[in-house]
Design an enzyme around this catalytic site. Structure first.
Site, short mmCIF file in Angstrom:
data_model
loop_
_atom_site.label_atom_id
_atom_site.label_comp_id
_atom_site.label_asym_id
_atom_site.label_seq_id
_atom_site.Cartn_x
_atom_site.Cartn_y
_atom_site.Cartn_z
N HIS A 119 133.46 -55.30 -96.59
CA HIS A 119 134.88 -56.69 -97.43
C HIS A 119 136.17 -55.14 -97.31
CE1 HIS A 119 130.79 -58.09 -98.15
NE2 HIS A 119 132.05 -59.30 -98.35
N HIS B 222 128.38 -50.81 -102.85
CA HIS B 222 129.08 -50.30 -102.11
C HIS B 222 128.78 -49.33 -103.21
CE1 HIS B 222 130.05 -51.68 -98.11
NE2 HIS B 222 130.13 -52.56 -98.49
#
Length: 364
Positions: free
Chosen positions: A150, A185
């Site tokens: 992303h 993440h």
């Protein structure tokens, strides 16, 4: 039992490991408390801090992750930029596809953990309690975590759209915070994603051939990128490397099974990207596109944008079962290809045909 404390890092060594410690140097004895453990623990602490102090911004963080997903680039940003500035639209697709392909290869090499499963499996915290991380519907990504796809995709796409500047920096900051907040993440993974994404965008943007690439080049690039990824996967598998190790972790530690989606696996992402690139080539070299690209009026362009966005929204509603993997991957490829054919060829051709019929009716 022997407890070792290295700054914020605590390791608990039991049994034979405790006796073994006396024969090891201080550096080697801390093998369990290496730099990655520290990075991961600090990342978890930051995620807990964001989830605790900024819970009221959950909607914003969710929106940021959605916008940063390349799906938004293909189904929203591209149709707009293709008619506002054709070269920018083409560059968006090439940067997004090549960047995500590189992200896939890097994920297979770097074997990055993800917070939502690492916190349950690590021995870093010893006998003490592990931090409590919340999960969300977009938390349970099934691929390796490093670098962040992303963050990398958003960096490349926004670099193309607005260039390096305050706006891009603000967008990237929110996207990176979002990925950490969602426990998808660690901070170092999103930072690596941003840097890599900007580098990919800078390199691809300097390639002028992408604006006039033939259908043969589109076909060749699609075949080459797909073959390389598949061959690389088979090579690593032959060497005993399990590249699907993360899928089992996602299924084990995701709090809701329905949050684990097959379309977030590496191969699903690969085929979506290849379908996108191939679809762009088909659209640009279709006889229908050749007949309509001369239409340059603002009204025509705005019409193409709005109709394309509407049709892409309808296409996006089309989902399919993942029970049969071959069928699922084929449909993923096909859907992505159609998503590029709609704004590049089908919509402008249809509008040209409608306007032509209206002009003929007026003459009668």
């Amino acid at each position: 039992m022997l407890t070792l404390i290295f700054g914020p890092c605590t390791c608990v060594i039991k049994g034979r490991e405790s006796a073994e410690f006396g024969r090891l140097s201080a550096s080697s004895s801390a093998r369990g408390c290496d730099i990655m453990d520290l990075l991961h623990s600090w990342g978890v602490e930051l995620a807990v801090h964001l989830q605790t102090k900024y819970s009221q911004y959950e909607g914003l963080f969710g929106l940021a992750s959605t916008v940063a997903d390349l799906h938004t680039t293909f189904f929203f940003f591209f149709p707009i930029w293709f008619y506002l500035r054709r070269d920018t639209g083409l560059r968006l697709i090439w940067v997004a596809v090549l960047g995500d392909w590189l992200n896939l290869v890097l994920k297979w090499v770097l074997f990055g953990e993800r917070p939502y499963w690492w916190v349950h499996e690590t021995r870093f915290y010893g006998a003490g309690p592990s931090p409590s991380l919340q999960q969300f519907p977009i938390t349970c990504e099934t691929g390796p975590g490093s670098p962040s796809g992303h963050a990398m995709g958003a960096a490349g796409v926004w670099y193309v759209m607005v260039g390096l500047g305050m706006l891009m920096g603000l967008v990237e900051l929110v996207v990176c915070m979002s990925r950490v907040y969602m426990a998808a993440h660690f901070p170092h993974q999103v930072i690596a994603g941003v840097i890599t994404g900007v580098l990919v965008a800078e390199v691809v943007s300097k390639q002028t051939w992408i604006y006039s690439a033939s259908m043969g080049k589109y076909s060749y690039m699609t075949l080459f990128l797909t073959s390389f990824a598949v061959c690389f996967y088979l090579l690593l598998k032959a060497l005993g490397v399990d590249l699907l190790w993360t899928l089992e972790k996602a299924q084990r530690w995701c709090v809701k099974p329905e949050w684990v989606h097959l379309d977030s696996t590496p191969f699903a992402s690969l085929l979506r990207n290849m379908g996108t690139l191939f679809g762009l080539g088909l659209g640009l070299h279709s006889p229908l596109y050749t007949k309509t690209k001369e239409s340059t009026s603002t009204t025509f362009k705005m019409g193409c944008i709005f109709v394309s966005l509407f049709l892409l929204h309808l296409l996006d509603e089309w989902t399919f079962s993942s029970e049969n993997l071959v069928t699922f991957y084929f449909l993923s490829f096909s859907k992505s290809a159609v998503a590029l054919l709609i704004p590049t060829t089908l919509v402008p051709w249809a509008l040209c045909w409608i306007f032509k019929r209206k002009r003929e009716d007026k003459k009668l």
